[in-house]
Design a protein around this motif. Sequence first.
Motif, PDB file in Angstrom:
ATOM      1  N   LEU A  31      28.112 -69.934 -61.948  1.00 41.90           N
ATOM      2  CA  LEU A  31      27.285 -68.877 -60.412  1.00 41.90           C
ATOM      3  C   LEU A  31      26.751 -71.012 -60.529  1.00 41.90           C
ATOM      4  O   LEU A  31      25.850 -70.770 -59.806  1.00 41.90           O
ATOM      5  CB  LEU A  31      26.588 -68.312 -61.100  1.00 41.90           C
ATOM      6  N   GLN A  32      26.483 -71.865 -61.237  1.00 45.49           N
ATOM      7  CA  GLN A  32      25.692 -72.606 -61.493  1.00 45.49           C
ATOM      8  C   GLN A  32      26.461 -73.472 -60.656  1.00 45.49           C
ATOM      9  O   GLN A  32      26.757 -74.499 -60.751  1.00 45.49           O
ATOM     10  CB  GLN A  32      25.192 -73.588 -62.857  1.00 45.49           C
ATOM     11  N   ASN A  33      26.392 -72.953 -59.134  1.00 43.98           N
ATOM     12  CA  ASN A  33      26.652 -74.571 -58.869  1.00 43.98           C
ATOM     13  C   ASN A  33      26.394 -74.118 -57.324  1.00 43.98           C
ATOM     14  O   ASN A  33      26.204 -73.043 -56.571  1.00 43.98           O
ATOM     15  CB  ASN A  33      28.852 -74.201 -58.092  1.00 43.98           C
ATOM     16  N   ILE A  34      26.213 -75.295 -56.058  1.00 44.46           N
ATOM     17  CA  ILE A  34      25.090 -75.419 -54.572  1.00 44.46           C
ATOM     18  C   ILE A  34      25.197 -73.996 -53.576  1.00 44.46           C
ATOM     19  O   ILE A  34      24.471 -73.581 -52.854  1.00 44.46           O
ATOM     20  CB  ILE A  34      25.135 -76.559 -54.407  1.00 44.46           C
ATOM     21  N   TRP A  35      26.960 -74.218 -53.974  1.00 45.27           N
ATOM     22  CA  TRP A  35      27.755 -72.816 -53.012  1.00 45.27           C
ATOM     23  C   TRP A  35      26.860 -71.303 -53.293  1.00 45.27           C
ATOM     24  O   TRP A  35      26.662 -70.441 -52.591  1.00 45.27           O
ATOM     25  CB  TRP A  35      29.378 -73.052 -52.700  1.00 45.27           C
ATOM     26  N   MET A  36      27.101 -71.736 -54.509  1.00 51.91           N
ATOM     27  CA  MET A  36      26.487 -70.120 -54.970  1.00 51.91           C
ATOM     28  C   MET A  36      24.359 -70.031 -54.427  1.00 51.91           C
ATOM     29  O   MET A  36      24.278 -68.697 -55.025  1.00 51.91           O
ATOM     30  CB  MET A  36      26.841 -69.830 -56.023  1.00 51.91           C
ATOM     31  N   VAL A  37      24.481 -71.181 -54.367  1.00 53.05           N
ATOM     32  CA  VAL A  37      22.715 -71.191 -53.650  1.00 53.05           C
ATOM     33  C   VAL A  37      22.910 -70.204 -52.425  1.00 53.05           C
ATOM     34  O   VAL A  37      21.902 -69.927 -51.784  1.00 53.05           O
ATOM     35  CB  VAL A  37      22.136 -72.279 -53.814  1.00 53.05           C
ATOM     36  N   ILE A  38      23.725 -71.073 -51.438  1.00 53.72           N
ATOM     37  CA  ILE A  38      24.036 -70.753 -49.823  1.00 53.72           C
ATOM     38  C   ILE A  38      24.853 -69.427 -49.793  1.00 53.72           C
ATOM     39  O   ILE A  38      24.940 -68.893 -48.371  1.00 53.72           O
ATOM     40  CB  ILE A  38      23.193 -72.179 -49.477  1.00 53.72           C
ATOM     41  N   HIS A  39      25.605 -69.345 -50.740  1.00 56.91           N
ATOM     42  CA  HIS A  39      27.299 -67.702 -50.023  1.00 56.91           C
ATOM     43  C   HIS A  39      26.128 -66.580 -50.175  1.00 56.91           C
ATOM     44  O   HIS A  39      26.527 -65.951 -49.278  1.00 56.91           O
ATOM     45  CB  HIS A  39      27.849 -68.391 -50.996  1.00 56.91           C
ATOM     46  N   PRO A  40      25.606 -66.617 -51.003  1.00 57.21           N
ATOM     47  CA  PRO A  40      25.481 -64.756 -51.204  1.00 57.21           C
ATOM     48  C   PRO A  40      24.353 -64.725 -50.060  1.00 57.21           C
ATOM     49  O   PRO A  40      24.708 -63.856 -49.574  1.00 57.21           O
ATOM     50  CB  PRO A  40      25.107 -64.817 -52.483  1.00 57.21           C
ATOM     51  N   PRO A  41      23.110 -65.191 -49.850  1.00 57.46           N
ATOM     52  CA  PRO A  41      22.305 -65.236 -48.603  1.00 57.46           C
ATOM     53  C   PRO A  41      22.981 -65.260 -47.341  1.00 57.46           C
ATOM     54  O   PRO A  41      22.610 -64.746 -46.175  1.00 57.46           O
ATOM     55  CB  PRO A  41      21.184 -66.442 -48.692  1.00 57.46           C
ATOM     56  N   THR A  42      23.862 -66.202 -47.382  1.00 53.00           N
ATOM     57  CA  THR A  42      25.081 -65.775 -46.013  1.00 53.00           C
ATOM     58  C   THR A  42      25.854 -64.856 -45.534  1.00 53.00           C
ATOM     59  O   THR A  42      25.901 -64.331 -45.017  1.00 53.00           O
ATOM     60  CB  THR A  42      26.204 -67.224 -46.425  1.00 53.00           C
ATOM     61  N   LEU A  43      25.825 -64.712 -46.721  1.00 49.03           N
ATOM     62  CA  LEU A  43      27.208 -63.250 -46.795  1.00 49.03           C
ATOM     63  C   LEU A  43      26.290 -61.840 -46.692  1.00 49.03           C
ATOM     64  O   LEU A  43      26.822 -61.100 -45.709  1.00 49.03           O
ATOM     65  CB  LEU A  43      28.257 -63.197 -48.459  1.00 49.03           C
ATOM     66  N   PHE A  44      25.055 -61.987 -47.370  1.00 53.07           N
ATOM     67  CA  PHE A  44      24.203 -60.825 -47.037  1.00 53.07           C
ATOM     68  C   PHE A  44      23.807 -60.684 -45.755  1.00 53.07           C
ATOM     69  O   PHE A  44      22.930 -58.929 -45.365  1.00 53.07           O
ATOM     70  CB  PHE A  44      23.476 -60.858 -48.058  1.00 53.07           C
ATOM     71  N   LEU A  45      23.376 -62.129 -45.310  1.00 51.08           N
ATOM     72  CA  LEU A  45      22.864 -61.987 -43.471  1.00 51.08           C
ATOM     73  C   LEU A  45      23.992 -60.904 -42.780  1.00 51.08           C
ATOM     74  O   LEU A  45      24.201 -60.662 -42.113  1.00 51.08           O
ATOM     75  CB  LEU A  45      22.777 -63.538 -43.667  1.00 51.08           C
ATOM     76  N   GLY A  46      25.505 -61.700 -43.142  1.00 44.11           N
ATOM     77  CA  GLY A  46      26.641 -60.859 -43.001  1.00 44.11           C
ATOM     78  C   GLY A  46      25.902 -59.589 -42.566  1.00 44.11           C
ATOM     79  O   GLY A  46      26.583 -58.499 -41.400  1.00 44.11           O
ATOM     80  N   TYR A  47      25.287 -58.983 -43.616  1.00 42.17           N
ATOM     81  CA  TYR A  47      26.048 -57.619 -44.461  1.00 42.17           C
ATOM     82  C   TYR A  47      25.427 -56.899 -43.720  1.00 42.17           C
ATOM     83  O   TYR A  47      25.505 -56.293 -42.744  1.00 42.17           O
ATOM     84  CB  TYR A  47      25.856 -57.669 -46.191  1.00 42.17           C
ATOM     85  N   ALA A  48      23.783 -57.441 -43.669  1.00 46.25           N
ATOM     86  CA  ALA A  48      22.796 -56.941 -42.895  1.00 46.25           C
ATOM     87  C   ALA A  48      23.289 -56.821 -41.091  1.00 46.25           C
ATOM     88  O   ALA A  48      22.658 -56.287 -40.304  1.00 46.25           O
ATOM     89  CB  ALA A  48      21.672 -58.222 -43.004  1.00 46.25           C
ATOM     90  N   SER A  49      23.224 -57.658 -40.769  1.00 42.61           N
ATOM     91  CA  SER A  49      23.763 -58.342 -39.499  1.00 42.61           C
ATOM     92  C   SER A  49      24.893 -57.162 -38.456  1.00 42.61           C
ATOM     93  O   SER A  49      25.083 -56.336 -37.850  1.00 42.61           O
ATOM     94  CB  SER A  49      23.985 -59.147 -38.675  1.00 42.61           C
ATOM     95  N   THR A  50      25.996 -56.462 -39.408  1.00 46.18           N
ATOM     96  CA  THR A  50      27.143 -55.682 -38.840  1.00 46.18           C
ATOM     97  C   THR A  50      26.056 -54.144 -38.616  1.00 46.18           C
ATOM     98  O   THR A  50      26.214 -53.479 -37.836  1.00 46.18           O
ATOM     99  CB  THR A  50      27.623 -54.951 -39.510  1.00 46.18           C
ATOM    100  N   LEU A  51      24.335 -53.959 -39.126  1.00 46.33           N
ATOM    101  CA  LEU A  51      23.682 -52.965 -38.518  1.00 46.33           C
ATOM    102  C   LEU A  51      23.619 -53.292 -37.438  1.00 46.33           C
ATOM    103  O   LEU A  51      23.025 -51.491 -36.243  1.00 46.33           O
ATOM    104  CB  LEU A  51      22.647 -52.775 -39.484  1.00 46.33           C
ATOM    105  N   VAL A  52      23.177 -54.139 -37.132  1.00 48.47           N
ATOM    106  CA  VAL A  52      22.395 -54.495 -35.784  1.00 48.47           C
ATOM    107  C   VAL A  52      23.108 -53.540 -34.349  1.00 48.47           C
ATOM    108  O   VAL A  52      22.617 -52.848 -34.023  1.00 48.47           O
ATOM    109  CB  VAL A  52      22.447 -56.151 -35.333  1.00 48.47           C
ATOM    110  N   PRO A  53      24.876 -53.906 -34.471  1.00 46.09           N
ATOM    111  CA  PRO A  53      25.717 -53.085 -33.381  1.00 46.09           C
ATOM    112  C   PRO A  53      25.889 -52.106 -33.659  1.00 46.09           C
ATOM    113  O   PRO A  53      26.138 -50.844 -32.927  1.00 46.09           O
ATOM    114  CB  PRO A  53      26.998 -53.977 -33.633  1.00 46.09           C
ATOM    115  N   PHE A  54      26.172 -51.554 -34.873  1.00 50.92           N
ATOM    116  CA  PHE A  54      26.150 -49.869 -35.446  1.00 50.92           C
ATOM    117  C   PHE A  54      24.450 -49.179 -34.706  1.00 50.92           C
ATOM    118  O   PHE A  54      24.735 -48.219 -34.075  1.00 50.92           O
ATOM    119  CB  PHE A  54      26.276 -49.993 -37.006  1.00 50.92           C
ATOM    120  N   ALA A  55      23.564 -50.018 -34.959  1.00 56.23           N
ATOM    121  CA  ALA A  55      22.561 -49.253 -34.567  1.00 56.23           C
ATOM    122  C   ALA A  55      22.382 -48.913 -32.781  1.00 56.23           C
ATOM    123  O   ALA A  55      22.023 -48.371 -32.347  1.00 56.23           O
ATOM    124  CB  ALA A  55      21.255 -50.266 -34.845  1.00 56.23           C
TER     125      ALA A  55
END
Length: 839
Positions: free
Chosen positions: A188-212
């Motif tokens: 996980l000591q890679n610059i992509w792991m600094v930006i990949h998880p928050p991007t992925l979790f923003l994707g997770y979170a945003s699926t809530l909007v059309p569902f809501a």
Amino acid sequence: MINTFVGNLGHLMTIVAFVSALVSAFAYYRYFQANEIDKASWRRFSRISFYIHAISTTMIALSLFEIIYNHRYEYFYAYSHSSKALPVHYMISSFWEGQEGAFILWAFWNVALGVILIHTNKYWEAPVMVVFALVQAFLVSMIMGVVIGDLKIGSSPFILLRDATQAPIFNLNPDFVPEDGTGLNPLLQNIWMVIHPPTLFLGYASTLVPFAFLIGGLVTKKYAEWIRPALPWAIFSAMILGMGIIMGAYWAYVTLNFGGYWNWDPVENAVYVPWLILVASIHTMITFKKSATALKTSIVLVILSFILVLYATFLVRSGVLGDASVHSFTDLGLSGQLLLYMLFFMGIAIFLAVRAWKHIPSSEKEASVYSREFWIFLGAVTLGLMSFQVILPTSIPAWNALVESFGGISNMAPPADQVEFYTKFQLWFAVVIALLTAVGQFFWWQKMDKKALKEALITPYIISVLLSAVVIVLAKVYDWKYIIIVLAGMFTIVANSVILARLLKKSTFKLAGGSLAHIGLGMILIGIMFSSGYSDVISINMSGLTYSNSWEDEMNKEHVLLWINKPTQMKDYTVIYRGRQKKVVGVPEYVPAKLLESTGNVNEALALADYKDYFKKGDVVKLVLEENDYFQIDYYQNEALKFSLAPMSQFNQSMGGLISSPDSKIYLNRDLYTYVAAMNDYADPDWKADENYEVAPGEQFHIADFVTYFDGAEVLKEIEGYTLQEGDIAVKAKLRVLDYDVEKLLEPTFIIRNNQVGKLPVIDTELGLKVSLENILPEQNKFVFKVNQYQKDYVVMKAIVKPYINVLWVGTIIMLIGFTVAIFRRFDEFAKMRDKGME
């Protein structure tokens, strides 16, 4: 000294966030139910309670990061995921390495999206925010860490180390604080792991909007109106989630050493499936806006996309996958809570949908083969089949666990060769999708019959066949399966390019989102085919040696052994391993490790020699992750140095041994991908028997396989790091050791004091030599050298040529641009209707 304040603050904010989420859900429900007189006061109270929730959620995140950033190892989370060696950007990665940090990140994104919705869509605010607040209550409960009898609610990141472990030291000293943490997983000591998880979790979170919005539509009986505000958010969610998936694939490519970017790991599958369903829902939602059909299908797909995100979370974080995934989490006792989270929202969605089903408008018109509705339906079905083909085998461990929980026995096993299993199906699904996107775009933009369809497709068909023929001939694509993939990918690129050109000519760029996304899809398909199907291993073992009996035959055959400084032929290249290197803070290039000596402090070294203009001998320099070694591999052609690569490796006992990350030479039409599979460990050398040499100044002799010249000796008046006393005699011998094209100078020292002899040997870790000046024979004009040997430095490396992989990466960028264009278009449509008071 233990700091309990920040932990107590974090835990307090967790309780406040949980309570305020429930209060906010209740307040928004009352706001939704209130009459016109009371609505204003309930809306104000609802917003205040959600703002309190937002502030407390943010404070939770800040409290945890403060613990990590200030190295408060009295806390179990910081001790388990961080260390003093980590730079700040990797401390950020350690924030979400653990499950609790990931849930906090997810909750934070939900808060950000909720605040945006409050200020951009007042019409739907009440029903949508009820769903948001309830989701937040479940998410925050995951980090509560409250135990009531045998009931555990969540796992707190603010628990002290002494309360989480049974180490004897805490019986002696309850205030004991470790000097350092265990550190961040090296992978996980890679610059992509600094930006990949928050991007992925923003994707997770945003699926809530059309569902809501959907839930809001079902509750308010606005069964069709929810589509307009939900559509731009659905496209946004698909773009962000897709971006997160792509970042994860690129991280795997540049960090892991399996030679690819997608391994059909269950965790990868768990993200891929809801993205496919989300993409299908976008197309059916657009179809409904165009022709008032596929509304029920859209409802089902939007529900599925959100529930599958929750199911993915359950699979990854409940521990149910066990050893089936290399990067799933262990069970923190949250599996029941996660299951309840998923079942709660699935139950509500199904109940509301079933209750409203007969009232949901649907078109009775039969879809013609020459209608866009028919082609969208085929696409949605194909995406659905793609999803189920992946999710069902991925869920086998969950099925086994379910059967066993009821006392049964299930011996179902996931696919043994998961790459081959999934690829053989997904490949053909992707071909079908490519063809559908090519043909379907023509139906989308104009009315079609049999004749019009033939006329529309003939030109792109001919062009794509001609271009495919050129690619097939030049790239030597002879496998029939790959020929079909090239044809399908090229056809969708050409067909959508024709549509794109027409749109740009007749209208504006904002209508081009679909065409751009589909062009990207065609490029991705071709890029995957070439980079995976035509990878060429060039590191073939020509020595006849078996490197390790524990390795499979393929590994022994497809790796090359590189001795330091020894030229080795590797297909079109002559490669030479030049030694280990380190990253030094403030130095823009790698520094030879032999010039640095550890001071014993974390990420700190003493310079043993000058290095260019960056530092001088004796300087103390800061290292970037001192445990990482970078191996310089020089590539020559026609005796000219073409380039150098520096794949990384480190020994890590907690991770099971050698951890390696690749390095690649990137060309326009290919990547040369390399990684180190084994290396010499000279931390504890196995010295061979002593060998003695009597040599006169000026003589040439052999030490092991090295030609060595004894250039004489000199009497020293001072020795660095050693104090000479009056009467001492110190003599330094000068040996030149030739290792192919490298000349090493070894200078052992001989000291006489009061008839006592002292020897200062010289150790060269690269050559595996320790040389000491044992005696001086003046009557014979000879010097006696004692030599000890151990394994000369080496690496075992694999090198793979990945043709046209950049077609894949460029295709993903074009696809994301297409999504972005579509988002702006759909949000603009919604905003215009909202400003007219119709939303």
